[in-house]
Write a protein that holds these residues in place. Structure first.
Motif: not given
Length: 452
Positions: A328, A330, A358-359, A362, A365-367, A388-390
Motif C-alpha cells: 500500500i 500512503f 481503508a487497508c 483499497c 493507494k490511501i490518502s 480516502e482509498d482507491d
C-alpha cells in the motif's frame, strides 16, 4: 524474604556477582603471590650459589676443593631442606664432584641440557618436591687448566607451598568476611532503595481498605508517573463503578411500574394476555437501553492535546506490516506538529479503525489528510480528518447500516462489524460529526471526521 520478591532477586544477583568477583580475585592473588614467593626463593638460591662459588677453590691440577665449613649452616645439617651440588661437565654429561653434608643419601639434580657458561636456570622438578637453581661456570686455574662446572642449590617446595597455603587461608578468610559485610551493606541499600515501592504498596492497601481515596504521598521522582497513572486508573474505575451503580438504580426504578402491572395481571392471565406481552416487551426495551448506556463512554471535557501526526505515523507503521503483501502507498498530508484537543486513546480508535478499513478495501493507494479552520469544515468545527482509498467503495444505501454494531459491508471480508460503529459513537461523544461518501481523486471510499 520471598524468593519472588525484587529484594531477593537483586540480593541474590549481587551475591552471585560478588562471589564470582572474589573467586577471580582469589585466583589472581594466589597466583601472583606464588610467583612472588618463587621469585624470592630464586633470589635466595642465587645468593647461596654465589656463596658456594666464593668458597670453592680450583687447584692447579684442576681439582675443585670445597671447605668443610660453609657460610650457610643449613648445608651442614642433613635433611635441612637446603642442598648443594657441584657437577663437572665432561663431554656434555654431568659428573658429581661435590655435595653438601645436608644432601647425604640424595641423588644429584641433573642440570638442564644446553645450559651455557654464565647462565642460570630456575626449575621445579616434575614431582613438585623441590626447586633448583642451576648456574653454569667455566673455571680456569692458574696453570691455565679449564673446567666446566654446574653449581646447583635446591630448596624443598614446602618453602613456597607453606607460604602459599598460609596466604590462601588468610585471603579466603578476609574475602569471606568482606563478602558478608558487602552483602549486608547491599541488603541495607536495597531496603533503603526499595522503600518508596513499599510506601506505594502500603498506600494501595489503604485504598483497598477504604482508608484512602488516592495515592497522595510524596513519592520518588521515578514513581510519580506511576502514581499519577494509578490515580487516573482508580478515578476511571470509580467513575465506571458509579455509572454502573446509577444505571442499575435507574433500571430497578424503571422496572417497578411494569412489575406492578404484571403483578396485578396474575389473577386473570388469560384476560390480560395482551397487557402482559406489552409489559414484557417494555421491560426488554428498558434493559437493552440501560445496558447500552452503561457500556457507552460518557462525555468529558478535553483538557489535553495530542500530536495527530505522530499517532497517524504510528498507525501507518503498524498497518504497513499487517498488509505488507498489498504494498500500500500512503499519501500523508498532515502538518507537523499537529496538535488537537482530544484524548489520545479516542483518536487512536477513530484513526485506527478508519485506516484499518481503508487497508482492507483499497487496491494500492490511501490518502490521509488533516486540515484546520478550513472554510469547508463548517461552523462549530475546527479540525477535519479525511481518509480516502482507491477501493470499490460502499454503496450510499449501506452507509448508515455499517455504522451499526455487527453490520459489515461485505460478509465475506473478515471482521466483526464493530469498527465503524465505534468511530461513529466516539465522534458523537466528542461533539463531532462523521460523514461518508465517494472519493473523487481515488474513486474509492472517503470518510470525513469533523471535530470541534
Amino acid at each position: 524474604m520471598q524468593t519472588r520478591s525484587l529484594s531477593f532477586r537483586l540480593l541474590a544477583s549481587a551475591g552471585l556477582v560478588l562471589a564470582a568477583f572474589f573467586a577471580l580475585v582469589a585466583i589472581v592473588l594466589e597466583q601472583s603471590f606464588r610467583e612472588s614467593a618463587e621469585q624470592v626463593l630464586k633470589e635466595k638460591l642465587q645468593v647461596q650459589v654465589y656463596s658456594l662459588l666464593s668458597a670453592a677453590d680450583l687447584k692447579n691440577s684442576g681439582q675443585l676443593v670445597m671447605p668443610a665449613d660453609l657460610p650457610e649452616p643449613r648445608f651442614t645439617n642433613p635433611g635441612s631442606g637446603l642442598y648443594g651440588f657441584i657437577q663437572q661437565i665432561k663431554k656434555g654429561k654431568p659428573a658429581l664432584v661435590w655435595h653438601s653434608a645436608s644432601a647425604i643419601g640424595l641423588d644429584p639434580v641433573a642440570p638442564p641440557a644446553g645450559l651455557s657458561a654464565g647462565e642460570s636456570a630456575f626449575l621445579l622438578d616434575e614431582q613438585g618436591r623441590y626447586y633448583a637453581l642451576h648456574y653454569d661456570v667455566i673455571w680456569e686455574s692458574r696453570a691455565r687448566v679449564e673446567r666446566e662446572y654446574t653449581f646447583t642449590v635446591t630448596e624443598d617446595a614446602e618453602f613456597v607451598s607453606g607460604q602459599v597455603d598460609r596466604f590462601k587461608a588468610a585471603l579466603r578468610f578476609w574475602l569471606l568476611a568482606i563478602g558478608l559485610v558487602l552483602i549486608f551493606i547491599q541488603f541495607a541499600v536495597l531496603r533503603w532503595s526499595l522503600k518508596p515501592l513499599r510506601v506505594v504498596v502500603r498506600d494501595l492497601e489503604a485504598i483497598e481498605k477504604g482508608k484512602k481515596t488516592r495515592l497522595d504521598g510524596r513519592y520518588a521522582t521515578e514513581l510519580q508517573g506511576l502514581a499519577g497513572n494509578l490515580n487516573a486508573l482508580i478515578s476511571s474505575e470509580r467513575a465506571h463503578l458509579e455509572r454502573y451503580r446509577n444505571t442499575l438504580a435507574d433500571l430497578a426504578h424503571s422496572l417497578k411500574t411494569p412489575l406492578a402491572i404484571l403483578r396485578g395481571c396474575t389473577e386473570s392471565f388469560s384476560d390480560n394476555k395482551e397487557t402482559v406481552q406489552e409489559q414484557i416487551f417494555r421491560m426488554n426495551e428498558i434493559v437493552e437501553y440501560q445496558l447500552q448506556r452503561a457500556a457507552a463512554k460518557g462525555e468529558h471535557q478535553i483538557t489535553r492535546t495530542v500530536d495527530v501526526a505522530v499517532i497517524i505515523k504510528k498507525i501507518i507503521a503498524s498497518l504497513s506490516k499487517v498488509y505488507i503483501d498489498k504494498g500500500i502507498a500512503f499519501d500523508i498530508d498532515v502538518p507537523e506538529p499537529c496538535q488537537i484537543y482530544c484524548e489520545e486513546g479516542d483518536f487512536y480508535e477513530i484513526a485506527g479503525n478508519l485506516l484499518d478499513n481503508a487497508c482492507k478495501w483499497c487496491r494500492q493507494k490511501i490518502s490521509i489528510s488533516v486540515s484546520f479552520n478550513d472554510p469547508k469544515v463548517g461552523s462549530g468545527f475546527s479540525v477535519l480528518l479525511r481518509v480516502e482509498d482507491d477501493g470499490p467503495g460502499i454503496p450510499a444505501d449501506k452507509l448508515k447500516e455499517i455504522l451499526k454494531r455487527g453490520v459489515r459491508a461485505d460478509e465475506n471480508i473478515h471482521g466483526h462489524g464493530i469498527g465503524m460503529a465505534v468511530v461513529y459513537e466516539l465522534t458523537g461523544l466528542l461533539g463531532g460529526r462523521l460523514e461518508g461518501g465517494k472519493s473523487k481523486p481515488l474513486g474509492g471510499m472517503s470518510w470525513l471526521v469533523y471535530l470541534p
